[in-house]
Design an enzyme around this catalytic site. Structure first.
Site, mmCIF file in Angstrom:
data_model
loop_
_atom_site.group_PDB
_atom_site.id
_atom_site.type_symbol
_atom_site.label_atom_id
_atom_site.label_comp_id
_atom_site.label_asym_id
_atom_site.label_seq_id
_atom_site.Cartn_x
_atom_site.Cartn_y
_atom_site.Cartn_z
ATOM 1 C CG ASN A 63 -53.117 66.725 34.473
ATOM 2 O OD1 ASN A 63 -54.654 66.081 35.031
ATOM 3 N ND2 ASN A 63 -53.235 66.530 34.601
ATOM 4 C CG HIS A 133 -53.790 74.759 31.929
ATOM 5 N ND1 HIS A 133 -54.395 74.774 30.676
ATOM 6 C CD2 HIS A 133 -52.822 72.573 31.262
ATOM 7 C CE1 HIS A 133 -54.538 73.741 30.018
ATOM 8 N NE2 HIS A 133 -53.789 72.573 30.249
ATOM 9 C CG HIS A 135 -49.943 70.446 31.605
ATOM 10 N ND1 HIS A 135 -50.691 69.533 31.415
ATOM 11 C CD2 HIS A 135 -49.834 71.202 30.274
ATOM 12 C CE1 HIS A 135 -51.471 69.659 31.579
ATOM 13 N NE2 HIS A 135 -51.530 70.767 30.275
#
Length: 187
Positions: A63, A133, A135
């Site tokens: 990230n 997406h 995490h």
């Protein structure tokens, strides 16, 4: 004086974060696959795109704006918004890569735990709602302190390219393939 006399407004202090309004209103957010960062990243080099690993249907990327050091995202190559839009193969590889990511981060940084999840839709907090997406945020005991809460500052102990290299080097060359599940015995 009774602190509850006036209700919650007299008990709680206000913490204003006006800088978040631009985010809430969508400034600078992608409007389609032509400017979606998750669609553009796979065409970059691993170093430039902060890519840790590439799979068949998903890739793992560091990230760029992490909540914690080693914050990874597992992203399908296909531009799909919702978890229900994924194929069985994509779901399986997304899960397998998440497991591998957790193992790699534990190996290189000794994470005590993880926040694993995905925000589905902008109202649920997805920064890029049009491209799914997941995490994988490593956590350590005591990692939430005054710096991010009051100082509006994250303390990251390593530059992102060095973190990416460390994780990529530890990523197995041949991670375990997802095991398909059978529907069970016929009844």
């Amino acid at each position: 004086m009774n602190p509850d006399a006036g209700g919650p407004t007299t008990v709680f202090e206000q913490l204003w974060t006006p800088y978040r309004m631009a985010y809430i209103q969508g400034e600078g957010k992608p409007t389609g696959d032509h400017d979606c960062p998750f669609c553009l990243i796979p065409a970059m080099t691993d170093v430039d795109g902060l890519i840790v690993a590439r799979g068949t249907t998903v890739f793992v990327v560091l990230n760029k704006f992490p909540y914690n050091a080693g914050h990874l995202m597992v992203v399908p190559y296909r531009h799909v918004a919702d978890y229900t839009d994924l194929t069985g193969a994509e779901v399986a590889e997304l899960g397998a890569c998440t497991q591998t990511a957790m193992g790699v981060v534990r190996e290189v940084s000794g994470a005590h735990g993880f926040n694993i999840g995905m925000n589905q839709g902008s109202v649920a907090g997805a920064g890029i709602a049009d491209h799914l997406h997941q995490h994988a945020v490593p956590r350590w005991g005591g990692d939430t302190n005054f710096m991010p809460v009051l100082g509006l500052t994250r303390v990251l102990p390593q530059v992102l390219t060095d973190t990416r290299q460390l994780l990529a080097d530890a990523w197995p060359d041949d991670p375990p393939a997802p095991v398909p599940t059978s529907p069970g015995p016929a009844t």
